[in-house]
Design a protein around this motif. Structure first.
Motif, PDB file in Angstrom:
ATOM      1  N   SER A  88       0.821  -1.208   0.000  1.00 45.24           N
ATOM      2  CA  SER A  88       0.000   0.000   0.000  1.00 45.24           C
ATOM      3  C   SER A  88       0.855   1.257   0.000  1.00 45.24           C
ATOM      4  N   LYS A  89       2.069   1.158  -0.521  1.00 42.82           N
ATOM      5  CA  LYS A  89       2.947   2.317  -0.629  1.00 42.82           C
ATOM      6  C   LYS A  89       3.405   2.438  -2.075  1.00 42.82           C
ATOM      7  N   ARG A 143       2.220   6.716   1.747  1.00 41.70           N
ATOM      8  CA  ARG A 143       1.039   5.909   2.048  1.00 41.70           C
ATOM      9  C   ARG A 143       0.023   6.044   0.923  1.00 41.70           C
ATOM     10  N   CYS A 144      -0.583   4.931   0.559  1.00 39.08           N
ATOM     11  CA  CYS A 144      -1.561   4.926  -0.535  1.00 39.08           C
ATOM     12  C   CYS A 144      -2.775   4.092  -0.154  1.00 39.08           C
ATOM     13  N   LEU A 145      -3.869   4.374  -0.825  1.00 35.50           N
ATOM     14  CA  LEU A 145      -5.062   3.550  -0.757  1.00 35.50           C
ATOM     15  C   LEU A 145      -5.211   2.821  -2.077  1.00 35.50           C
ATOM     16  N   SER A 146      -5.667   1.608  -2.010  1.00 38.01           N
ATOM     17  CA  SER A 146      -5.941   0.845  -3.224  1.00 38.01           C
ATOM     18  C   SER A 146      -7.346   1.202  -3.686  1.00 38.01           C
ATOM     19  N   ILE A 147      -7.437   1.857  -4.828  1.00 40.45           N
ATOM     20  CA  ILE A 147      -8.706   2.334  -5.378  1.00 40.45           C
ATOM     21  C   ILE A 147      -9.121   1.423  -6.526  1.00 40.45           C
ATOM     22  N   SER A 172     -10.446   0.166  -9.926  1.00 46.55           N
ATOM     23  CA  SER A 172     -10.584   0.766 -11.254  1.00 46.55           C
ATOM     24  C   SER A 172     -10.904  -0.355 -12.232  1.00 46.55           C
ATOM     25  N   GLY A 173     -11.073  -0.020 -13.462  1.00 46.39           N
ATOM     26  CA  GLY A 173     -11.451  -1.038 -14.437  1.00 46.39           C
ATOM     27  C   GLY A 173     -12.955  -1.224 -14.441  1.00 46.39           C
ATOM     28  N   ASN A 174     -13.388  -2.421 -14.792  1.00 42.21           N
ATOM     29  CA  ASN A 174     -14.825  -2.698 -14.856  1.00 42.21           C
ATOM     30  C   ASN A 174     -15.087  -4.108 -14.340  1.00 42.21           C
ATOM     31  N   SER A 175     -16.332  -4.544 -14.401  1.00 42.90           N
ATOM     32  CA  SER A 175     -16.681  -5.855 -13.860  1.00 42.90           C
ATOM     33  C   SER A 175     -16.066  -6.997 -14.659  1.00 42.90           C
ATOM     34  N   ILE A 176     -15.784  -6.777 -15.925  1.00 43.03           N
ATOM     35  CA  ILE A 176     -15.170  -7.815 -16.753  1.00 43.03           C
ATOM     36  C   ILE A 176     -13.665  -7.885 -16.506  1.00 43.03           C
ATOM     37  N   ASN A 177     -13.045  -6.719 -16.354  1.00 41.51           N
ATOM     38  CA  ASN A 177     -11.605  -6.648 -16.152  1.00 41.51           C
ATOM     39  C   ASN A 177     -11.304  -5.795 -14.909  1.00 41.51           C
ATOM     40  N   PRO A 178     -11.603  -6.336 -13.701  1.00 39.12           N
ATOM     41  CA  PRO A 178     -11.400  -5.538 -12.492  1.00 39.12           C
ATOM     42  C   PRO A 178      -9.908  -5.358 -12.200  1.00 39.12           C
ATOM     43  N   SER A 179      -9.588  -4.195 -11.683  1.00 31.44           N
ATOM     44  CA  SER A 179      -8.213  -3.912 -11.279  1.00 31.44           C
ATOM     45  C   SER A 179      -8.260  -2.842 -10.200  1.00 31.44           C
ATOM     46  N   SER A 180      -7.105  -2.500  -9.678  1.00 30.59           N
ATOM     47  CA  SER A 180      -7.026  -1.414  -8.711  1.00 30.59           C
ATOM     48  C   SER A 180      -5.715  -0.677  -8.922  1.00 30.59           C
ATOM     49  N   ARG A 181      -5.658   0.530  -8.395  1.00 35.30           N
ATOM     50  CA  ARG A 181      -4.427   1.295  -8.480  1.00 35.30           C
ATOM     51  C   ARG A 181      -4.202   2.000  -7.148  1.00 35.30           C
ATOM     52  N   LEU A 182      -2.961   2.305  -6.870  1.00 37.28           N
ATOM     53  CA  LEU A 182      -2.604   2.970  -5.628  1.00 37.28           C
ATOM     54  C   LEU A 182      -2.683   4.479  -5.795  1.00 37.28           C
ATOM     55  N   VAL A 183      -3.397   5.131  -4.867  1.00 34.09           N
ATOM     56  CA  VAL A 183      -3.515   6.584  -4.874  1.00 34.09           C
ATOM     57  C   VAL A 183      -2.959   7.090  -3.544  1.00 34.09           C
ATOM     58  N   PRO A 184      -1.913   7.943  -3.586  1.00 31.55           N
ATOM     59  CA  PRO A 184      -1.362   8.468  -2.342  1.00 31.55           C
ATOM     60  C   PRO A 184      -2.348   9.393  -1.638  1.00 31.55           C
ATOM     61  N   TRP A 185      -2.256   9.425  -0.300  1.00 31.67           N
ATOM     62  CA  TRP A 185      -3.099  10.315   0.479  1.00 31.67           C
ATOM     63  C   TRP A 185      -2.251  11.010   1.533  1.00 31.67           C
ATOM     64  N   ARG A 186      -2.727  12.177   1.947  1.00 32.55           N
ATOM     65  CA  ARG A 186      -2.073  12.911   3.023  1.00 32.55           C
ATOM     66  C   ARG A 186      -3.066  13.868   3.658  1.00 32.55           C
ATOM     67  N   ILE A 187      -2.824  14.185   4.912  1.00 30.50           N
ATOM     68  CA  ILE A 187      -3.640  15.166   5.627  1.00 30.50           C
ATOM     69  C   ILE A 187      -2.961  16.515   5.464  1.00 30.50           C
ATOM     70  N   VAL A 188      -3.722  17.507   5.003  1.00 32.86           N
ATOM     71  CA  VAL A 188      -3.155  18.838   4.793  1.00 32.86           C
ATOM     72  C   VAL A 188      -3.605  19.841   5.847  1.00 32.86           C
ATOM     73  N   CYS A 189      -4.637  19.493   6.628  1.00 35.35           N
ATOM     74  CA  CYS A 189      -5.151  20.449   7.609  1.00 35.35           C
ATOM     75  C   CYS A 189      -6.017  19.722   8.641  1.00 35.35           C
ATOM     76  N   ILE A 190      -5.848  20.093   9.912  1.00 37.50           N
ATOM     77  CA  ILE A 190      -6.765  19.660  10.972  1.00 37.50           C
ATOM     78  C   ILE A 190      -7.099  20.913  11.776  1.00 37.50           C
ATOM     79  N   ILE A 191      -8.384  21.188  11.927  1.00 39.01           N
ATOM     80  CA  ILE A 191      -8.833  22.334  12.715  1.00 39.01           C
ATOM     81  C   ILE A 191      -9.758  21.815  13.812  1.00 39.01           C
ATOM     82  N   THR A 192      -9.440  22.159  15.056  1.00 35.11           N
ATOM     83  CA  THR A 192     -10.289  21.754  16.177  1.00 35.11           C
ATOM     84  C   THR A 192     -10.631  22.973  17.024  1.00 35.11           C
ATOM     85  N   ARG A 193     -11.660  22.850  17.815  1.00 40.16           N
ATOM     86  CA  ARG A 193     -12.031  23.937  18.719  1.00 40.16           C
ATOM     87  C   ARG A 193     -11.171  23.899  19.988  1.00 40.16           C
TER      88      ARG A 193
END
Length: 119
Positions: free
Chosen positions: A32-33, A39-43, A45-66
């Protein structure tokens, strides 16, 4: 095509904490890297006949709390073609601070290679 998932979290209560923990858990395995180690998520892709997945990186850019303050990446990093690299909020450390009642601040911002930015 989705190139990256950038998360801005408004509030960091139990729901957003669980979301971040789930993302961290899903991204733990080496499969998953991407080639740069981000760090990546497996997303699906493709279709029901030819299913596949690809890795998409993710990151947190902001957290705001009270109660626990806020943290965000430098504004210059919003430029996708920035030559300065990318920054993210250290998700593990943010979770740890919230659980111990500490404040969020700029010291949680790291480059995607793990180096903290100077404050």
């Amino acid at each position: 095509m989705l190139q990256e998932i950038r998360l801005a979290l408004l509030g960091f209560g139990s729901a957003n904490q669980a979301l971040v923990q789930m993302l961290l858990d899903k991204s733990e395995s080496s499969s998953s890297k991407d080639v740069s180690g981000r760090r990546c998520l497996s997303i699906p892709s493709g279709n029901s006949i030819n299913p596949s997945s690809r890795l998409v990186p993710w990151r947190i850019v902001c957290i705001i709390t009270r109660r626990h303050g806020q943290v965000r990446i430098p504004l210059r990093d919003y430029d996708i073609h920035s030559s300065t690299g990318h920054y993210e909020v250290d998700a593990e450390e943010a979770l740890s601070r919230i659980k111990t009642g500490k404040m969020l601040d700029v010291s949680l911002v790291v480059s995607t290679s793990g180096v903290r930015i100077p404050t």
